[in-house]
Design a protein around this motif. Structure first.
Motif, PDB file in Angstrom:
ATOM      1  N   ALA A 158       7.197  11.559  -1.604  1.00  0.00           N
ATOM      2  CA  ALA A 158       6.902  10.359  -2.388  1.00  0.00           C
ATOM      3  C   ALA A 158       8.010   9.324  -2.233  1.00  0.00           C
ATOM      4  N   GLY A 159       9.263   9.779  -2.252  1.00  0.00           N
ATOM      5  CA  GLY A 159      10.382   8.853  -2.135  1.00  0.00           C
ATOM      6  C   GLY A 159      10.430   8.150  -0.797  1.00  0.00           C
ATOM      7  N   PHE A 160      10.201   8.874   0.288  1.00  0.00           N
ATOM      8  CA  PHE A 160      10.272   8.253   1.606  1.00  0.00           C
ATOM      9  C   PHE A 160       9.042   7.402   1.903  1.00  0.00           C
ATOM     10  N   VAL A 161       7.888   7.715   1.315  1.00  0.00           N
ATOM     11  CA  VAL A 161       6.735   6.829   1.450  1.00  0.00           C
ATOM     12  C   VAL A 161       7.011   5.516   0.718  1.00  0.00           C
ATOM     13  N   MET A 162       7.637   5.585  -0.452  1.00  0.00           N
ATOM     14  CA  MET A 162       8.048   4.369  -1.152  1.00  0.00           C
ATOM     15  C   MET A 162       9.070   3.596  -0.338  1.00  0.00           C
ATOM     16  N   LEU A 163      10.001   4.316   0.307  1.00  0.00           N
ATOM     17  CA  LEU A 163      10.992   3.658   1.160  1.00  0.00           C
ATOM     18  C   LEU A 163      10.319   2.927   2.314  1.00  0.00           C
ATOM     19  N   PHE A 173       0.824  -1.198   0.000  1.00  0.00           N
ATOM     20  CA  PHE A 173       0.000   0.000   0.000  1.00  0.00           C
ATOM     21  C   PHE A 173       0.866   1.259   0.000  1.00  0.00           C
ATOM     22  N   PHE A 174       1.861   1.312   0.903  1.00  0.00           N
ATOM     23  CA  PHE A 174       2.706   2.494   0.979  1.00  0.00           C
ATOM     24  C   PHE A 174       3.545   2.668  -0.289  1.00  0.00           C
ATOM     25  N   PHE A 175       4.055   1.582  -0.833  1.00  0.00           N
ATOM     26  CA  PHE A 175       4.897   1.713  -2.027  1.00  0.00           C
ATOM     27  C   PHE A 175       4.075   2.186  -3.222  1.00  0.00           C
ATOM     28  N   VAL A 176       2.894   1.629  -3.402  1.00  0.00           N
ATOM     29  CA  VAL A 176       2.052   2.032  -4.533  1.00  0.00           C
ATOM     30  C   VAL A 176       1.619   3.487  -4.380  1.00  0.00           C
ATOM     31  N   MET A 177       1.266   3.890  -3.163  1.00  0.00           N
ATOM     32  CA  MET A 177       0.863   5.272  -2.948  1.00  0.00           C
ATOM     33  C   MET A 177       2.026   6.228  -3.192  1.00  0.00           C
ATOM     34  N   GLY A 178       3.219   5.860  -2.720  1.00  0.00           N
ATOM     35  CA  GLY A 178       4.388   6.708  -2.969  1.00  0.00           C
ATOM     36  C   GLY A 178       4.700   6.819  -4.451  1.00  0.00           C
ATOM     37  N   LEU A 179       4.588   5.694  -5.166  1.00  0.00           N
ATOM     38  CA  LEU A 179       4.837   5.715  -6.606  1.00  0.00           C
ATOM     39  C   LEU A 179       3.802   6.574  -7.319  1.00  0.00           C
ATOM     40  N   TYR A 180       2.546   6.459  -6.908  1.00  0.00           N
ATOM     41  CA  TYR A 180       1.492   7.289  -7.494  1.00  0.00           C
ATOM     42  C   TYR A 180       1.753   8.766  -7.228  1.00  0.00           C
ATOM     43  N   ILE A 235      14.474   5.291  -8.380  1.00  0.00           N
ATOM     44  CA  ILE A 235      13.111   5.116  -8.895  1.00  0.00           C
ATOM     45  C   ILE A 235      12.448   6.469  -9.127  1.00  0.00           C
ATOM     46  N   ILE A 236      12.624   7.397  -8.178  1.00  0.00           N
ATOM     47  CA  ILE A 236      12.057   8.736  -8.350  1.00  0.00           C
ATOM     48  C   ILE A 236      12.640   9.406  -9.593  1.00  0.00           C
ATOM     49  N   GLU A 268      -8.337   9.312  -4.491  1.00  0.00           N
ATOM     50  CA  GLU A 268      -7.233   8.913  -3.620  1.00  0.00           C
ATOM     51  C   GLU A 268      -7.723   8.723  -2.188  1.00  0.00           C
ATOM     52  N   GLY A 269      -8.582   9.638  -1.732  1.00  0.00           N
ATOM     53  CA  GLY A 269      -9.151   9.518  -0.398  1.00  0.00           C
ATOM     54  C   GLY A 269     -10.027   8.285  -0.255  1.00  0.00           C
ATOM     55  N   ILE A 270     -10.819   7.982  -1.293  1.00  0.00           N
ATOM     56  CA  ILE A 270     -11.669   6.784  -1.253  1.00  0.00           C
ATOM     57  C   ILE A 270     -10.813   5.529  -1.103  1.00  0.00           C
ATOM     58  N   VAL A 271      -9.706   5.467  -1.856  1.00  0.00           N
ATOM     59  CA  VAL A 271      -8.825   4.298  -1.783  1.00  0.00           C
ATOM     60  C   VAL A 271      -8.205   4.180  -0.394  1.00  0.00           C
ATOM     61  N   ILE A 272      -7.752   5.303   0.167  1.00  0.00           N
ATOM     62  CA  ILE A 272      -7.112   5.277   1.482  1.00  0.00           C
ATOM     63  C   ILE A 272      -8.111   4.862   2.555  1.00  0.00           C
TER      64      ILE A 272
END
Length: 299
Positions: free
Chosen positions: A204-209, A13-20, A254-255, A68-72
């Motif tokens: 975004a990078g640290f959420v992916m991390l 979840f965190f990686f996909v959200m950070g990538l998005y 990746i970023i 995005e809010g609905i998904v979260i």
């Protein structure tokens, strides 16, 4: 969350959200630069706004942040239902917090209740996104505060999550706590400096991390195949700290790759960068690179 799949799910979840967020930030940054160079305004340019609605998730007049809010919110509800311990089968659940059969009624299922609390605050952030895009538009200025609050609660819970565990387990979770509090700081910094260009990319990078490290923790603490790691071996602790640095470097690449791919995509649509000179009030010249749409026609 005390299992392999329990770490993989939030990690994904965190990686996909950070990538998005990385893709969305790169797209918005490049488009805003291109319209600014053309002398337009992204909010007032009907062509740009029309394309933005199509490409970044506009659906029936709702913004990307709304969905995005609905998904979260959905992920938060799923996480809560998975974590809270039932005394009977779903959907008829009687959640337990205290053991009535023991003297003093001690608190039980501490790990699961902490995880459920974490999901609750992220669900609260999703609710803020939905409300700010529908009926309470004034909440938009507090969106970053609520995601920062969610990260703070997550970091607080995980910091006091590893009492009595092995050195390896504590180190893995401390690496996660460091990342979480960095995310909290970045979210609050975005709230104070909403126009800063670098902060959204760092977030975004640290959420992916955080997401990739959840995956790493799953393989270290709950290996699906092979022997268990020696939790008291200092060599394993040294490897874990080094692996964290590798994850940090990988997410930086990746970023950069996301930005490059988005740039190439927009370049294929006639948007690309050209150098230009800016002269300030003192007469000093600076060279900048801006992205222009259909620059060949303008030149």
């Amino acid at each position: 969350m005390g299992s392999f799949i329990g770490h993989v799910i939030p990690g994904s979840f965190f990686f996909v959200m950070g990538l998005y967020w990385a893709i969305k930030t790169a797209y918005r940054f490049i488009r805003s630069n291109s319209t600014k160079k053309r002398g337009g305004n992204q909010e007032s340019d009907p062509v740009v706004v029309g394309k933005w609605k199509q490409r970044m998730g506009k659906l029936r007049g709702r913004s990307a942040e709304f969905w995005e809010g609905i998904v979260i919110i959905s992920m938060g509800i799923i996480g809560i239902l998975v974590e809270l311990p039932p005394t009977n089968t779903f959907p008829f659940r009687n959640f337990e917090m205290f053991d009535d059969t023991q003297p003093g009624k001690p608190f039980i299922w501490g790990n699961k209740w902490q995880h459920a609390t974490m999901y609750t605050f992220f669900g609260m952030y999703g609710a803020v996104l939905v409300l700010s895009r529908t009926c309470v538009t004034g909440l938009q200025v507090y969106e970053k505060f609520f995601i920062g609050l969610a990260f703070f609660v997550e970091g607080l819970l995980f910091y006091f999550h590893v009492h009595g565990r092995s050195m390896l387990d504590i180190t893995v979770h401390h690496m996660l706590v460091i990342t979480i509090f960095i995310n909290c700081f970045l979210a609050l910094a975005e709230n104070w400096k909403p126009d800063d260009v670098l902060l959204p990319f760092l977030t975004a990078g640290f959420v992916m991390l955080q997401g990739s490290w959840f995956w790493q923790a799953a393989f270290i603490l709950y290996p699906p195949h092979g022997e268990q790691w020696d939790g008291d071996n200092h060599s394993n602790v040294m490897f874990v700290t080094m692996a964290y640095c590798w994850h940090l470097a990988a997410n930086i690449f990746i970023i950069a790759g996301v930005y490059g791919i988005v740039s190439l995509y927009l370049r294929s649509k006639g948007v690309y960068s050209v150098p230009y000179r800016h002269v300030d009030d003192d007469g000093d010249e600076e060279t900048h690179f801006s992205l222009m749409e259909n620059a060949s026609e303008d030149i």
